[in-house]
Design a protein around this motif. Structure first.
Motif, short mmCIF file in Angstrom:
data_model
loop_
_atom_site.label_atom_id
_atom_site.label_comp_id
_atom_site.label_asym_id
_atom_site.label_seq_id
_atom_site.Cartn_x
_atom_site.Cartn_y
_atom_site.Cartn_z
N UNK A 58 0.95 -1.24 0.05
CA UNK A 58 0.00 0.02 -0.05
C UNK A 58 0.93 1.32 0.01
N UNK A 59 0.37 2.48 -0.49
CA UNK A 59 -1.04 2.54 -1.21
C UNK A 59 -1.17 1.88 -2.30
N UNK A 60 -2.42 1.28 -2.47
CA UNK A 60 -2.83 0.63 -3.49
C UNK A 60 -3.10 1.77 -4.77
N UNK A 61 -3.30 1.32 -5.88
CA UNK A 61 -3.57 2.17 -7.22
C UNK A 61 -5.09 2.34 -7.35
N UNK A 62 -5.51 3.48 -7.57
CA UNK A 62 -6.94 3.58 -7.92
C UNK A 62 -7.10 3.69 -9.46
N UNK A 63 -7.88 2.71 -9.94
CA UNK A 63 -8.11 2.63 -11.34
C UNK A 63 -9.71 2.43 -11.51
N UNK A 64 -10.52 3.45 -12.20
CA UNK A 64 -11.82 3.51 -12.21
C UNK A 64 -12.27 4.30 -13.54
N UNK A 65 -12.91 3.48 -14.66
CA UNK A 65 -13.10 4.43 -16.05
C UNK A 65 -14.67 4.40 -16.07
N UNK A 66 -15.40 4.02 -15.24
CA UNK A 66 -16.79 4.02 -15.36
C UNK A 66 -17.46 3.08 -16.34
N UNK A 67 -16.67 2.06 -16.91
CA UNK A 67 -17.50 1.04 -17.45
C UNK A 67 -17.17 -0.39 -16.57
N UNK A 68 -18.34 -0.89 -16.03
CA UNK A 68 -18.22 -1.84 -14.93
C UNK A 68 -17.43 -2.99 -15.72
N UNK A 69 -17.57 -3.40 -16.78
CA UNK A 69 -16.90 -4.68 -17.69
C UNK A 69 -15.52 -4.48 -17.82
N UNK A 70 -15.15 -3.08 -17.99
CA UNK A 70 -13.88 -2.73 -18.28
C UNK A 70 -13.08 -2.92 -17.05
N UNK A 71 -13.67 -2.19 -16.17
CA UNK A 71 -12.83 -2.11 -14.61
C UNK A 71 -12.87 -3.48 -14.06
N UNK A 72 -14.03 -4.42 -14.35
CA UNK A 72 -13.90 -5.74 -13.81
C UNK A 72 -12.86 -6.70 -14.54
N UNK A 73 -12.79 -6.31 -15.83
CA UNK A 73 -12.06 -7.25 -16.67
C UNK A 73 -10.58 -7.03 -16.10
N UNK A 74 -10.17 -5.81 -16.14
CA UNK A 74 -8.69 -5.54 -15.67
C UNK A 74 -8.44 -5.99 -14.48
N UNK A 75 -9.29 -5.87 -13.38
CA UNK A 75 -9.17 -6.47 -12.21
C UNK A 75 -9.08 -8.00 -12.16
N UNK A 76 -9.82 -8.74 -13.11
CA UNK A 76 -9.80 -10.26 -13.21
C UNK A 76 -8.50 -10.59 -13.61
N UNK A 77 -7.95 -10.06 -14.72
CA UNK A 77 -6.60 -10.48 -14.91
C UNK A 77 -5.43 -9.93 -14.18
N UNK A 78 -5.25 -8.72 -13.52
CA UNK A 78 -4.25 -8.33 -12.71
C UNK A 78 -4.47 -8.46 -11.23
N UNK A 79 -5.59 -8.65 -10.90
CA UNK A 79 -5.84 -8.84 -9.34
C UNK A 79 -6.48 -7.14 -8.79
N UNK A 80 -7.45 -7.25 -8.13
CA UNK A 80 -7.88 -5.91 -7.56
C UNK A 80 -9.35 -6.20 -6.98
#
Ligand code: AHG
Ligand code: MN
Ligand code: MN
Length: 340
Positions: A237-259
């Motif tokens: 920590x601190x973690x990185x904030x990533x939020x682009x307002x498309x659930x699918x895109x935010x979800x998919x990035x976190x699925x691949x990278x963790x989050x």
């Protein structure tokens, strides 16, 4: 170049995993992929044809409908009707379920809940958007599907997944035997296996939340976000904030990278903004099948008993240890947030 496995080949090869399937689910997944290719074609040239901007109407949620929302909705419903494998469609863009009464469909075994175009606010600014789908076996006996066919907990899904229209177009889905990702190869018009057996890292250092709503978040979420922002070398920590307002895109990035992706209750959306049936449940099954977790802050999403088609829920989804940490903060600081 070694042989690519297309989506159709993959589905047929794994069809024997369904003891009772006589090919209907295979054809249904194929119908979804056809609609996805058509929507992808329009998304890719949205800037060139008159499909950007508002459709001039407001949907049941009081949200501005974009032309691409309507286009995607029509394309998926048309492909599903033509395919004959579902007896009803529940879509974000339609207040009531669409009961399909054609001779070939009305006795079909499945129903499908759809978010035809997720991330609508990003359509006009060229940011990744998606489609989310969730398939159930009907519980009504015959004829066009009924509401109760849709009001089943997420544990009853037989197939679920999403398409992400991004730097490449991918279809990611599960039927309960893990999660597989297919990338569209436009040169042959086929989704090709590119991400076999996706597993989400058990922990991660990305958190996705709309900080703009911070003032109205439950205390448990506020405390968890503060924890993400603290200096602590050992836990990265601190973690990185990533939020682009498309659930699918935010979800998919976190699925691949963790989050972790969090959309909690807010002042504007006291029960959360995301819809249980066609956003939260399908992605909850995908993330669990990939080794992650999805809850409403205290309860497993897939166990929630839906009461209505467009029901909303607070949503915490992603790496197991991150969701569990957020749930601990919710238990400690917002115990009353027991959304039924
Ligand atoms: P949709 O475009 O299908 O209505 O979904 C939009 C959702 C979701 O994609 C995204 O994560 C969330 O809305 C963003 O909401 P905020 O703009 O309130 O952060
Ligand atoms: Mn959506
Ligand atoms: Mn949508």
């Amino acid at each position: 170049m070694d042989h690519v496995t297309t989506l159709s080949e993959f589905i047929i090869r794994n069809q024997q995993d369904f003891p009772f399937a006589s090919g209907e689910l295979t054809r249904l997944l194929n119908d979804i992929s056809i609609a996805a290719k058509i929507v992808n074609r329009e998304v890719n040239k949205a800037g060139l044809v008159n499909i950007l901007g508002d459709a001039g109407s407001i949907n049941v949620h009081g949200e501005e409908v974009k032309k691409l929302d309507e286009f995607a909705d029509q394309q998926f419903i048309a492909a599903l009707k033509a395919g004959g494998q579902v007896c009803a469609v529940g879509s974000e863009e339609n207040e009531n379920i669409i009961r399909i009464d054609t001779p070939v469909s009305k006795n079909a075994r499945y129903v499908i809940a759809l978010d035809p175009l997720d991330g609508s606010t990003n359509i006009d600014v060229n940011v990744s958007i998606g489609t989310i789908f969730s398939v159930y076996r009907r519980i009504s006996l015959s004829g066009p599907g009924t509401d109760e066919d849709f009001l089943q907990p997420g544990t009853e899904q037989v197939a679920a997944g999403y398409i992400i229209y991004g730097s490449s177009t991918m279809l990611v889905y599960t039927t309960g035997k893990g999660v597989n990702g297919f990338t569209l190869d436009p040169s042959i018009g086929e989704f090709c296996l590119s991400h076999p057996q996706i597993k989400i890292p058990v922990n991660g250092n990305i958190y996705s939340v709309n900080q703009g709503h911070f003032a109205h978040f439950p205390d448990g979420v506020k405390q968890y976000i503060k924890n993400c922002q603290e200096e602590d070398k050992e836990s990265g920590r601190p973690y990185t904030l990533r939020y682009i307002g498309s659930l699918v895109a935010d979800f998919h990035r976190n699925l691949i990278k963790g989050g972790i992706f969090i959309y909690p209750s807010t002042a504007q959306s006291p029960k959360g903004k995301l819809r249980l049936l066609y956003e939260c449940n399908p992605l909850a099954w995908v993330v669990e099948q990939a080794g992650g977790k999805a809850s409403n802050g205290s309860k497993r999403i897939l166990d929630l008993q839906p009461r209505s088609l467009h029901q909303r829920t607070p949503y915490f989804a992603g790496s197991q240890e991150m969701v569990e940490a957020a749930e601990e903060f919710m238990l400690k600081y917002s115990p009353a947030e027991k959304i039924a």
